[in-house]
Design a protein around this motif. Sequence first.
Motif, mmCIF file in Angstrom:
data_model
loop_
_atom_site.group_PDB
_atom_site.id
_atom_site.type_symbol
_atom_site.label_atom_id
_atom_site.label_comp_id
_atom_site.label_asym_id
_atom_site.label_seq_id
_atom_site.Cartn_x
_atom_site.Cartn_y
_atom_site.Cartn_z
ATOM 1 N N ALA A 263 0.841 -1.204 0.000
ATOM 2 C CA ALA A 263 0.000 0.000 0.000
ATOM 3 C C ALA A 263 0.875 1.252 0.000
ATOM 4 O O ALA A 263 0.577 2.237 -0.698
ATOM 5 N N CYS A 264 1.956 1.229 0.771
ATOM 6 C CA CYS A 264 2.861 2.378 0.798
ATOM 7 C C CYS A 264 3.445 2.642 -0.592
ATOM 8 O O CYS A 264 3.517 3.790 -1.046
ATOM 9 N N ARG A 265 3.844 1.590 -1.274
ATOM 10 C CA ARG A 265 4.382 1.745 -2.632
ATOM 11 C C ARG A 265 3.361 2.408 -3.554
ATOM 12 O O ARG A 265 3.699 3.293 -4.336
ATOM 13 N N ARG A 266 2.129 1.962 -3.468
ATOM 14 C CA ARG A 266 1.096 2.504 -4.352
ATOM 15 C C ARG A 266 0.894 3.997 -4.130
ATOM 16 O O ARG A 266 0.481 4.718 -5.039
ATOM 17 N N HIS A 267 1.172 4.451 -2.920
ATOM 18 C CA HIS A 267 0.959 5.859 -2.599
ATOM 19 C C HIS A 267 2.260 6.664 -2.619
ATOM 20 O O HIS A 267 2.316 7.785 -2.109
ATOM 21 N N GLY A 268 3.299 6.082 -3.205
ATOM 22 C CA GLY A 268 4.528 6.831 -3.401
ATOM 23 C C GLY A 268 5.344 7.067 -2.155
ATOM 24 O O GLY A 268 6.127 8.024 -2.097
ATOM 25 N N ASP A 311 -2.101 11.678 2.959
ATOM 26 C CA ASP A 311 -3.276 11.325 3.754
ATOM 27 C C ASP A 311 -4.047 10.164 3.146
ATOM 28 O O ASP A 311 -4.681 9.375 3.862
ATOM 29 N N GLU A 312 -3.997 10.047 1.823
ATOM 30 C CA GLU A 312 -4.752 8.982 1.160
ATOM 31 C C GLU A 312 -4.293 7.596 1.586
ATOM 32 O O GLU A 312 -5.072 6.631 1.529
ATOM 33 N N LEU A 313 -3.037 7.484 2.007
ATOM 34 C CA LEU A 313 -2.545 6.185 2.462
ATOM 35 C C LEU A 313 -3.357 5.683 3.646
ATOM 36 O O LEU A 313 -3.734 4.510 3.700
ATOM 37 N N TRP A 314 -3.619 6.583 4.597
ATOM 38 C CA TRP A 314 -4.342 6.143 5.800
ATOM 39 C C TRP A 314 -5.748 5.675 5.444
ATOM 40 O O TRP A 314 -6.230 4.671 5.982
ATOM 41 N N ASP A 315 -6.397 6.374 4.522
ATOM 42 C CA ASP A 315 -7.734 5.953 4.103
ATOM 43 C C ASP A 315 -7.688 4.578 3.443
ATOM 44 O O ASP A 315 -8.553 3.725 3.685
ATOM 45 N N ASP A 316 -6.684 4.363 2.613
ATOM 46 C CA ASP A 316 -6.522 3.070 1.938
ATOM 47 C C ASP A 316 -6.316 1.959 2.959
ATOM 48 O O ASP A 316 -6.944 0.886 2.886
ATOM 49 N N LEU A 317 -5.435 2.189 3.922
ATOM 50 C CA LEU A 317 -5.153 1.167 4.934
ATOM 51 C C LEU A 317 -6.377 0.883 5.793
ATOM 52 O O LEU A 317 -6.613 -0.264 6.189
ATOM 53 N N CYS A 318 -7.148 1.899 6.094
ATOM 54 C CA CYS A 318 -8.392 1.685 6.840
ATOM 55 C C CYS A 318 -9.367 0.844 6.025
ATOM 56 O O CYS A 318 -10.007 -0.086 6.538
ATOM 57 N N ASP A 319 -9.489 1.166 4.728
ATOM 58 C CA ASP A 319 -10.420 0.437 3.871
ATOM 59 C C ASP A 319 -10.038 -1.038 3.763
ATOM 60 O O ASP A 319 -10.913 -1.908 3.646
ATOM 61 N N GLN A 320 -8.741 -1.323 3.820
ATOM 62 C CA GLN A 320 -8.266 -2.709 3.734
ATOM 63 C C GLN A 320 -8.331 -3.434 5.076
ATOM 64 O O GLN A 320 -8.031 -4.631 5.138
ATOM 65 N N GLY A 321 -8.665 -2.719 6.131
ATOM 66 C CA GLY A 321 -8.676 -3.334 7.454
ATOM 67 C C GLY A 321 -7.301 -3.530 8.039
ATOM 68 O O GLY A 321 -7.125 -4.327 8.977
ATOM 69 N N LEU A 322 -6.317 -2.797 7.520
ATOM 70 C CA LEU A 322 -4.948 -2.941 8.007
ATOM 71 C C LEU A 322 -4.631 -1.949 9.112
ATOM 72 O O LEU A 322 -3.640 -2.128 9.835
ATOM 73 N N VAL A 323 -5.418 -0.880 9.221
ATOM 74 C CA VAL A 323 -5.226 0.124 10.264
ATOM 75 C C VAL A 323 -6.589 0.411 10.894
ATOM 76 O O VAL A 323 -7.592 0.474 10.191
ATOM 77 N N ASP A 324 -6.586 0.549 12.207
ATOM 78 C CA ASP A 324 -7.804 0.866 12.940
ATOM 79 C C ASP A 324 -8.269 2.271 12.561
ATOM 80 O O ASP A 324 -7.545 3.246 12.788
ATOM 81 N N PRO A 325 -9.466 2.423 12.004
ATOM 82 C CA PRO A 325 -9.937 3.764 11.637
ATOM 83 C C PRO A 325 -9.949 4.735 12.805
ATOM 84 O O PRO A 325 -9.773 5.943 12.612
#
Length: 332
Positions: A263-268, A311-325
């Motif tokens: 996910a980090c790679r995708r967001h640069g 900021d978009e990284l955090w939204d992506d990780l939340c959507d994947q269930g990898l980070v607690d929203p």
Amino acid sequence: MTPLPSRALGGTGLRLTEVGFGASTLGNLHRAMSDEDATAAVEQAWGRGVRYFDTAPHYGLGLSERRLGRALAAHPREQYVLSTKVGRLLEPNPTPTELDDDGFVVPGDLHRVWDFSADGVRRSLDESLTRLGVDHVDIAYAHDPDQLSDRAGLEALEALAGLREQGVVRAIGVGTNAPDRVPGLFTSGLADVAMVAGRYTLLEHAALATALEPARANGVAVVVAGVFNSGLLSSPWPGDDARYEYAAAPPATIRRARLLADACRRHGTTLPAAAIAFPLLHPAVAGVVLGMRTVDQVDANLDRYRAGVPDELWDDLCDQGLVDPAAVAAGR
């Protein structure tokens, strides 16, 4: 160089740079280093704007404190924040060994003796001041009291509170990787700060409920250490030999870390940069402390910090269930 951005440590009047220098490595953690390399790492951190430095007697049986004190002697005392820890007195080892048995490559001529009593805390602090070569530290943490007993944390905080009243230290707290096992840490009204190691990271968020939110509710600041989970999050792509909790990382844990890395790679951005940025999202967090052994490690960590993450990284990780929203929402 201008210091890094800083955050207030509650109402203590202290401000911590968002990245602090964790000096466990200066105690020859896992492998030896030279005095010259230790000084060079501290000097590079200073030149890159770091003004918070953390150590402990435990780190190399006093070696970390001695090395850090010598390196910082080149700089005005009022320009940096210094913390050390109490609870492990260093005494002659009745059965000296060739090497320390607690992860530091130093002679085993001393050993650690648990003592969180008022006398033990004062003695520990006095001995730390001698090793550091300073007349005061700014923050004193009780070091891992949960490893001794349920009562030790509160006993240490009561002892430290007396030293704070005397003006010996400006802020007090507890350093632990199990904040839920230190009764009264956030509710006693004694602690200014808690150092939470390895329990609030991009990979695991247990301390959100056990430390970060209780800290915010009770006006206690948090310093986060161990953001790389013993190395697992320290490279852009975790290898099969990655370490977690000071041991080989389980395959399932590596797979989860690789999902984060992808996910980090995708967001640069990179996994280490996100690992540094994540704890700083929470308003209770005053800073993160990173272990830095070499000049190159100092530069790598500070480059990662300065790069930031979208900021978009955090939204992506939340959507994947990898980070607690809730962890992300707390900072918005």
